[in-house]
Scaffold this motif. Structure first.
Motif, PDB file in Angstrom:
ATOM      1  N   GLY A 103       0.820  -1.217   0.000  1.00 25.72           N
ATOM      2  CA  GLY A 103       0.000   0.000   0.000  1.00 25.72           C
ATOM      3  C   GLY A 103       0.845   1.254   0.000  1.00 25.72           C
ATOM      4  O   GLY A 103       0.559   2.219  -0.723  1.00 25.72           O
ATOM      5  N   ARG A 104       1.921   1.246   0.783  1.00 30.13           N
ATOM      6  CA  ARG A 104       2.811   2.405   0.829  1.00 30.13           C
ATOM      7  C   ARG A 104       3.528   2.608  -0.509  1.00 30.13           C
ATOM      8  O   ARG A 104       3.774   3.740  -0.929  1.00 30.13           O
ATOM      9  CB  ARG A 104       3.846   2.211   1.946  1.00 30.13           C
ATOM     10  CG  ARG A 104       3.261   2.243   3.352  1.00 30.13           C
ATOM     11  CD  ARG A 104       2.863   3.648   3.745  1.00 30.13           C
ATOM     12  NE  ARG A 104       4.024   4.495   3.922  1.00 30.13           N
ATOM     13  CZ  ARG A 104       4.046   5.805   3.712  1.00 30.13           C
ATOM     14  NH1 ARG A 104       2.952   6.411   3.267  1.00 30.13           N
ATOM     15  NH2 ARG A 104       5.141   6.510   3.914  1.00 30.13           N
ATOM     16  N   MET A 105       3.868   1.522  -1.181  1.00 28.18           N
ATOM     17  CA  MET A 105       4.514   1.627  -2.493  1.00 28.18           C
ATOM     18  C   MET A 105       3.569   2.264  -3.515  1.00 28.18           C
ATOM     19  O   MET A 105       3.979   3.095  -4.337  1.00 28.18           O
ATOM     20  CB  MET A 105       4.966   0.244  -2.963  1.00 28.18           C
ATOM     21  CG  MET A 105       6.118  -0.328  -2.158  1.00 28.18           C
ATOM     22  SD  MET A 105       6.480  -2.052  -2.573  1.00 28.18           S
ATOM     23  CE  MET A 105       7.044  -1.879  -4.263  1.00 28.18           C
ATOM     24  N   ILE A 106       2.295   1.881  -3.443  1.00 25.26           N
ATOM     25  CA  ILE A 106       1.308   2.471  -4.358  1.00 25.26           C
ATOM     26  C   ILE A 106       1.128   3.957  -4.046  1.00 25.26           C
ATOM     27  O   ILE A 106       0.978   4.788  -4.951  1.00 25.26           O
ATOM     28  CB  ILE A 106      -0.033   1.719  -4.258  1.00 25.26           C
ATOM     29  CG1 ILE A 106       0.146   0.269  -4.730  1.00 25.26           C
ATOM     30  CG2 ILE A 106      -1.112   2.406  -5.099  1.00 25.26           C
ATOM     31  CD1 ILE A 106      -1.064  -0.611  -4.513  1.00 25.26           C
ATOM     32  N   GLN A 107       1.165   4.306  -2.754  1.00 28.77           N
ATOM     33  CA  GLN A 107       1.127   5.720  -2.382  1.00 28.77           C
ATOM     34  C   GLN A 107       2.308   6.474  -2.987  1.00 28.77           C
ATOM     35  O   GLN A 107       2.176   7.614  -3.429  1.00 28.77           O
ATOM     36  CB  GLN A 107       1.168   5.866  -0.854  1.00 28.77           C
ATOM     37  CG  GLN A 107      -0.145   5.571  -0.160  1.00 28.77           C
ATOM     38  CD  GLN A 107      -0.039   5.810   1.336  1.00 28.77           C
ATOM     39  OE1 GLN A 107       0.924   5.386   1.984  1.00 28.77           O
ATOM     40  NE2 GLN A 107      -1.027   6.479   1.896  1.00 28.77           N
ATOM     41  N   GLY A 108       3.479   5.823  -3.008  1.00 32.74           N
ATOM     42  CA  GLY A 108       4.679   6.439  -3.556  1.00 32.74           C
ATOM     43  C   GLY A 108       4.543   6.795  -5.024  1.00 32.74           C
ATOM     44  O   GLY A 108       5.122   7.784  -5.493  1.00 32.74           O
ATOM     45  N   ILE A 109       3.776   5.981  -5.767  1.00 36.04           N
ATOM     46  CA  ILE A 109       3.530   6.292  -7.186  1.00 36.04           C
ATOM     47  C   ILE A 109       2.821   7.640  -7.297  1.00 36.04           C
ATOM     48  O   ILE A 109       3.182   8.489  -8.119  1.00 36.04           O
ATOM     49  CB  ILE A 109       2.689   5.180  -7.848  1.00 36.04           C
ATOM     50  CG1 ILE A 109       3.472   3.858  -7.860  1.00 36.04           C
ATOM     51  CG2 ILE A 109       2.288   5.584  -9.266  1.00 36.04           C
ATOM     52  CD1 ILE A 109       2.648   2.673  -8.341  1.00 36.04           C
ATOM     53  N   GLY A 110       1.819   7.818  -6.467  1.00 37.39           N
ATOM     54  CA  GLY A 110       1.070   9.078  -6.494  1.00 37.39           C
ATOM     55  C   GLY A 110       1.927  10.263  -6.118  1.00 37.39           C
ATOM     56  O   GLY A 110       1.904  11.314  -6.784  1.00 37.39           O
ATOM     57  N   THR A 111       2.732  10.122  -5.056  1.00 37.10           N
ATOM     58  CA  THR A 111       3.594  11.222  -4.611  1.00 37.10           C
ATOM     59  C   THR A 111       4.639  11.563  -5.665  1.00 37.10           C
ATOM     60  O   THR A 111       4.914  12.736  -5.932  1.00 37.10           O
ATOM     61  CB  THR A 111       4.293  10.839  -3.294  1.00 37.10           C
ATOM     62  OG1 THR A 111       3.322  10.455  -2.331  1.00 37.10           O
ATOM     63  CG2 THR A 111       5.090  12.006  -2.753  1.00 37.10           C
ATOM     64  N   GLY A 112       5.232  10.524  -6.261  1.00 38.29           N
ATOM     65  CA  GLY A 112       6.263  10.744  -7.270  1.00 38.29           C
ATOM     66  C   GLY A 112       5.758  11.499  -8.486  1.00 38.29           C
ATOM     67  O   GLY A 112       6.518  12.213  -9.154  1.00 38.29           O
ATOM     68  N   LEU A 113       4.482  11.362  -8.787  1.00 40.62           N
ATOM     69  CA  LEU A 113       3.905  12.065  -9.933  1.00 40.62           C
ATOM     70  C   LEU A 113       3.459  13.485  -9.587  1.00 40.62           C
ATOM     71  O   LEU A 113       3.668  14.418 -10.364  1.00 40.62           O
ATOM     72  CB  LEU A 113       2.706  11.280 -10.471  1.00 40.62           C
ATOM     73  CG  LEU A 113       2.996  10.033 -11.307  1.00 40.62           C
ATOM     74  CD1 LEU A 113       1.711   9.266 -11.557  1.00 40.62           C
ATOM     75  CD2 LEU A 113       3.649  10.416 -12.632  1.00 40.62           C
ATOM     76  N   ILE A 114       2.875  13.654  -8.434  1.00 42.69           N
ATOM     77  CA  ILE A 114       2.191  14.917  -8.132  1.00 42.69           C
ATOM     78  C   ILE A 114       3.166  16.056  -7.848  1.00 42.69           C
ATOM     79  O   ILE A 114       2.915  17.212  -8.219  1.00 42.69           O
ATOM     80  CB  ILE A 114       1.217  14.736  -6.943  1.00 42.69           C
ATOM     81  CG1 ILE A 114       0.133  15.831  -6.950  1.00 42.69           C
ATOM     82  CG2 ILE A 114       1.948  14.725  -5.612  1.00 42.69           C
ATOM     83  CD1 ILE A 114      -0.937  15.622  -7.951  1.00 42.69           C
ATOM     84  N   LEU A 115       4.295  15.768  -7.208  1.00 37.84           N
ATOM     85  CA  LEU A 115       5.194  16.849  -6.805  1.00 37.84           C
ATOM     86  C   LEU A 115       5.869  17.555  -7.987  1.00 37.84           C
ATOM     87  O   LEU A 115       5.900  18.794  -8.030  1.00 37.84           O
ATOM     88  CB  LEU A 115       6.241  16.323  -5.810  1.00 37.84           C
ATOM     89  CG  LEU A 115       5.685  15.927  -4.436  1.00 37.84           C
ATOM     90  CD1 LEU A 115       6.802  15.430  -3.531  1.00 37.84           C
ATOM     91  CD2 LEU A 115       4.978  17.110  -3.787  1.00 37.84           C
ATOM     92  N   PRO A 116       6.435  16.821  -8.968  1.00 42.30           N
ATOM     93  CA  PRO A 116       7.002  17.548 -10.120  1.00 42.30           C
ATOM     94  C   PRO A 116       5.961  18.366 -10.876  1.00 42.30           C
ATOM     95  O   PRO A 116       6.266  19.453 -11.370  1.00 42.30           O
ATOM     96  CB  PRO A 116       7.562  16.418 -11.000  1.00 42.30           C
ATOM     97  CG  PRO A 116       7.747  15.262 -10.100  1.00 42.30           C
ATOM     98  CD  PRO A 116       6.663  15.376  -9.077  1.00 42.30           C
TER      99      PRO A 116
END
Length: 408
Positions: A36-49
């Motif tokens: 679940g945390r890894m899937i959250q990381g996908i979202g964070t990695g996209l949204i910040l840039p």
């Protein structure tokens, strides 16, 4: 951002974060929680840039500092206020409530994104190079995994050495491939710009200090000072509020003063805060702890937003999205490295201490961790004096000086 609209990418990233939060909230085992945390990381990695790239595309250059200040407020406010909110949620429930609170906020965010977001970029439909994506995943993932394992195993462990070697080799091939491609996924030519490199390094050091100190402080309060979880959150609340105010103000000040005054001043205050935390004892008062925390929460955002703004404004418009991605990626890598090193120092310092009271031994380990943050702050302070003023600010200053001379 070159192949898909900001609207679609934002929705995808928010939904990924939502799904990851729900999986983590109802996870029956640590393995599923980690997924679940890894899937959250996908979202964070996209949204910040996308946040910074969109800001640069939408706002006029003379107001970009204010926009970046708001963006920095969002990023820096989260680790600052997180322990406070987590302490409150843990006080009234359990850890699952933290992930459920994410899900509630994300549902609102998805609705807002669907209704209001428009894409400011022209789509080029650039071909995605799968090998580059694979090399990037193995490169950055290997380095982060290596340093994460270092906090559990020793740095000489094969669980650290092997992923570190894989990560470095993959990044070497990734870099060579991007520099030779006619249409690279990530244009690394941005790293040839001195102003961008200096600003990026300052952002990385700042983020490393933030994660190190925000990791250590709750540990000290609970394990060295025996303060309850709920009260720990309340102690850190004033710093979180000040962080938000200074983050917003630093953007406004950047538009007026530029980075050359704000960035060094911020690192001076941060250095004093790290050094003050290094003098903590088990008899320290809550007032002293709050004061030290406030120093960090003033210094870090005072330099973070101006450093990032100066880095991105040093690039031509065509490299802004690449620059934003580079900053975000390197920021996350150094954050993982800094947290791992801090954890190792905390454990090593605690073991080296020989007090009869476990709380005093733990405090020694915390000192080691804060001295590491202090070293990062000193490095940032030295580099801060080399930060470059954007060309439009230099031109504005020159015009003002010429007008003043003409009036006389």
């Amino acid at each position: 951002m070159k192949n898909y609209s900001i609207r679609h990418l934002t929705l995808f990233s928010l939904i990924c974060f939502l799904i990851g939060s729900l999986i983590s909230a109802f996870a029956p085992s640590f393995s599923l929680l980690l997924i679940g945390r890894m899937i959250q990381g996908i979202g964070t990695g996209l949204i910040l840039p996308m946040l910074f790239a969109t800001s640069m595309a939408v706002f006029p250059i003379q107001k970009l500092g204010s926009a970046m200040g708001i963006a920095a407020l969002i990023i820096m406010f989260a680790p600052a206020i997180g322990p406070t909110l987590a302490g409150i949620l843990l006080g009234v429930g359990n850890w699952r409530l933290i992930f459920l609170s994410f899900a509630l906020i994300l549902i609102i965010a998805v609705i807002c994104a669907y209704c209001f977001i428009e894409s400011p970029f022209e789509l080029t439909k650039q071909k995605i190079d799968r090998l580059s994506c694979l090399l990037s995943a193995f490169g950055f993932g290997g380095i982060i995994l290596a340093f994460s394992n270092a906090s559990e195993f020793s740095f000489a462990s094969i669980f650290v050495i092997i992923p570190l070697i894989i990560g470095i080799v993959a990044l070497i091939f990734y870099t060579k491939r991007q520099l030779t491609m006619t249409q690279p996924i990530l244009n690394l030519k941005a790293l040839k710009n001195k102003g961008f490199v200096i600003g990026t390094l300052l952002v990385m050091l700042n983020f490393g200090i933030t994660l190190s100190s925000m990791y250590l402080l709750p540990q000290i309060l609970q394990n060295a000072l025996n303060i309850p979880v709920a009260l720990t959150g309340m102690i850190m609340l004033p710093g979180g509020i000040v962080n938000a105010i200074v983050s917003f103000a630093s953007g406004k000040l950047y538009d007026q003063l530029g980075p050359k005054k704000l960035v060094p001043l911020g690192f001076v205050i941060t250095t004093i805060g790290c050094l003050a935390f290094g003098q903590l004892t088990t008899q320290a008062s809550i007032v002293y702890i709050i004061a030290c925390h406030l120093l960090l929460m003033i210094g870090i955002p005072l330099s973070m937003s101006p450093a990032q703004s100066s880095a991105l404004q040093a690039l031509p418009q065509g490299l802004s999205t690449d620059g934003s991605t580079i900053i975000n990626t390197l920021q996350q890598v150094l954050g993982a490295v800094a947290t791992a090193v801090t954890t190792c120092l905390l454990q090593l310092g605690s073991k080296q201490a020989s007090f009869t009271q476990e709380s005093k031994n733990y405090m020694v380990g915390a000192h080691w961790g804060f001295y590491f943050a202090f070293i990062l702050a000193i490095m940032g302070l030295i580099l801060a004096f080399k930060v470059q003023t954007p060309s439009y600010m230099q031109k504005k200053k020159k015009n003002y000086q010429e007008a003043t001379i003409d009036n006389h």
